[in-house]
Design an enzyme around this catalytic site. Structure first.
Site, PDB file in Angstrom:
ATOM      1  N   LYS A  38       0.824  -1.244   0.090  1.00 56.95           N
ATOM      2  CA  LYS A  38       0.001  -0.059  -0.077  1.00 56.95           C
ATOM      3  C   LYS A  38       0.775   1.082   0.083  1.00 56.95           C
ATOM      4  CE  LYS A  38      -3.819   2.064   2.326  1.00 56.95           C
ATOM      5  NZ  LYS A  38      -5.449   2.029   2.403  1.00 56.95           N
ATOM      6  N   GLY A 120      -8.588   5.476   0.053  1.00 54.89           N
ATOM      7  CA  GLY A 120      -9.912   5.903  -0.239  1.00 54.89           C
ATOM      8  C   GLY A 120     -10.708   5.445  -1.409  1.00 54.89           C
TER       9      GLY A 120
HETATM   10  N1  LIG Z   1     -17.398  -8.673   4.037  1.00 58.03           N
HETATM   11  C1  LIG Z   1     -17.419  -8.057   5.430  1.00 58.03           C
HETATM   12  N2  LIG Z   1     -17.711  -8.540   6.407  1.00 58.03           N
HETATM   13  C2  LIG Z   1     -17.402  -8.031   7.671  1.00 58.03           C
HETATM   14  N3  LIG Z   1     -17.071  -7.093   7.976  1.00 58.03           N
HETATM   15  C3  LIG Z   1     -16.203  -6.490   6.818  1.00 58.03           C
HETATM   16  C4  LIG Z   1     -16.690  -6.683   5.500  1.00 58.03           C
HETATM   17  N4  LIG Z   1     -15.875  -5.975   4.726  1.00 58.03           N
HETATM   18  C5  LIG Z   1     -15.457  -4.947   5.359  1.00 58.03           C
HETATM   19  N5  LIG Z   1     -15.564  -4.936   6.565  1.00 58.03           N
HETATM   20  C6  LIG Z   1     -15.450  -4.385   7.928  1.00 58.03           C
HETATM   21  O1  LIG Z   1     -15.860  -2.839   7.418  1.00 58.03           O
HETATM   22  C7  LIG Z   1     -14.624  -1.980   7.896  1.00 58.03           C
HETATM   23  C8  LIG Z   1     -13.953  -1.271   6.514  1.00 58.03           C
HETATM   24  O2  LIG Z   1     -13.323  -2.317   5.815  1.00 58.03           O
HETATM   25  P1  LIG Z   1     -11.846  -2.059   5.214  1.00 58.03           P
HETATM   26  O3  LIG Z   1     -11.224  -1.482   6.300  1.00 58.03           O
HETATM   27  O4  LIG Z   1     -11.728  -3.337   4.593  1.00 58.03           O
HETATM   28  O5  LIG Z   1     -12.096  -0.938   4.054  1.00 58.03           O
HETATM   29  P2  LIG Z   1     -11.068  -0.143   3.393  1.00 58.03           P
HETATM   30  O6  LIG Z   1     -11.824   0.208   2.099  1.00 58.03           O
HETATM   31  O7  LIG Z   1      -9.939  -0.938   3.327  1.00 58.03           O
HETATM   32  O8  LIG Z   1     -10.997   1.179   4.122  1.00 58.03           O
HETATM   33  P3  LIG Z   1      -9.750   2.372   3.899  1.00 58.03           P
HETATM   34  O9  LIG Z   1     -10.184   3.398   2.839  1.00 58.03           O
HETATM   35  O10 LIG Z   1      -9.822   2.996   5.373  1.00 58.03           O
HETATM   36  O11 LIG Z   1      -8.518   1.545   3.455  1.00 58.03           O
HETATM   37  C9  LIG Z   1     -13.674  -2.862   8.550  1.00 58.03           C
HETATM   38  O12 LIG Z   1     -13.840  -2.876   9.907  1.00 58.03           O
HETATM   39  C10 LIG Z   1     -13.926  -4.444   8.075  1.00 58.03           C
HETATM   40  O13 LIG Z   1     -13.519  -5.067   8.855  1.00 58.03           O
HETATM   41 MG   LIG Z   2      -7.943  -0.237   3.792  1.00 52.86          MG
END
Ligand SMILES: Nc1ncnc2c1ncn2[C@@H]1O[C@H](COP(=O)(O)OP(=O)(O)OP(=O)(O)O)[C@@H](O)[C@H]1O
Ligand SMILES: [Mg+2]
Length: 243
Positions: A38, A120
């Protein structure tokens, strides 16, 4: 030569880290040397000694079983939980495109398959040196250090993208906009992954159908809530990675 794919999303918190972790876990369970990278991360957690203890990279390494220091798989880590360009400004540590490219190449030497997580959504300022008040034109960036957008990083890497999208109301709009913006920037969208998908919800099924029809991009996987195993066979999964 290793293979890589760039995971972006319709917005922050859509599930990029969750999806990246499951993809890498699945590949590693098939004895494939898959790993993570990342470029810019904001909102990291630190201990009293200033060590990073919580981040997307930490989560992915724990879930997917990647050894070593997770923070070495991220080029720039910021504590402030705001857009990368603002965190970089507040913490006085502006990202450099040369370092990001060099660190990505290092990840490609470490792993045969690299899942790159974006920050994002697809429109994400990574570095904006101009003052915000005088910069209302939203001019396209010139890929210079003073003005880096996430799309500049994707283009510099030369990777295709996959888009993590929500499954509920509003998903068609945000997914189609993301696909069209990516195409406008010259990118190839390898597929959409619908997250928190409920197979018993007719709206989710229709959102999938409409998204595919309106974009011509295939929804390659639908992840239910709390999914622990990426729902695609390994031989299908590796097709999302380019050379
Ligand atoms: N399929 C799923 N089942 C359960 N929880 C989920 C699922 N997808 C995402 N989450 C939860 O939702 C939240 C946001 O997900 P994640 O951190 O993967 O988003 P992101 O797109 O990586 O965010 P960022 O932009 O901050 O990097 C986290 O707490 C994650 O554990
Ligand atoms: Mg993330």
């Amino acid at each position: 030569m290793s293979r890589a794919v760039f995971v972006t999303a319709t917005g922050t918190d859509a599930g990029k880290t969750y999806v990246a972790a499951l993809i890498i876990k699945k590949l590693r369970e098939s004895r494939i040397n898959a790993g993570y990278y990342k470029a810019v991360l904001s909102g990291a957690e630190y201990d009293a000694d200033g060590r990073v203890t919580g981040s997307d990279a930490h989560y992915v390494c724990a879930v997917a079983g990647i050894d070593g220091a997770p923070e070495e798989l991220v080029s720039y880590i910021y504590k402030t939980a705001v857009s990368p360009h603002l965190a970089a400004r507040l913490e006085n540590n502006p990202p450099k495109i040369e370092k990001i490219i060099g660190d990505f190449e290092r990840a490609r030497r470490l792993f045969d398959y690299v899942v790159v997580e974006g920050s994002g959504g697809i429109v994400c300022p990574v570095r904006r040196d101009k003052s915000v008040s005088s910069d209302t034109s939203y001019a396209p960036s010139k890929n210079s250090d003073g003005n880096i957008m996430l799309t500049d990083i994707i283009k510099a890497f030369g990777t295709d993208i996959i888009i993590v999208a929500p499954s509920g109301l509003g998903s068609i709009n945000s997914t189609v906009l993301t696909v069209e913006y990516a195409r406008q920037k010259g990118m190839t969208v390898k597929g959409v992954i619908m997250n928190n998908f409920d197979k018993n919800n007719p709206m989710h099924a229709d959102n999938k159908e409409q998204t595919e029809a309106l974009t011509g991009v295939r929804v390659i996987a639908c992840l239910p809530n709390n999914c622990a195993d990426f729902p695609l066979e390994t031989k299908e999964l590796i097709k999302i990675f380019g050379e």
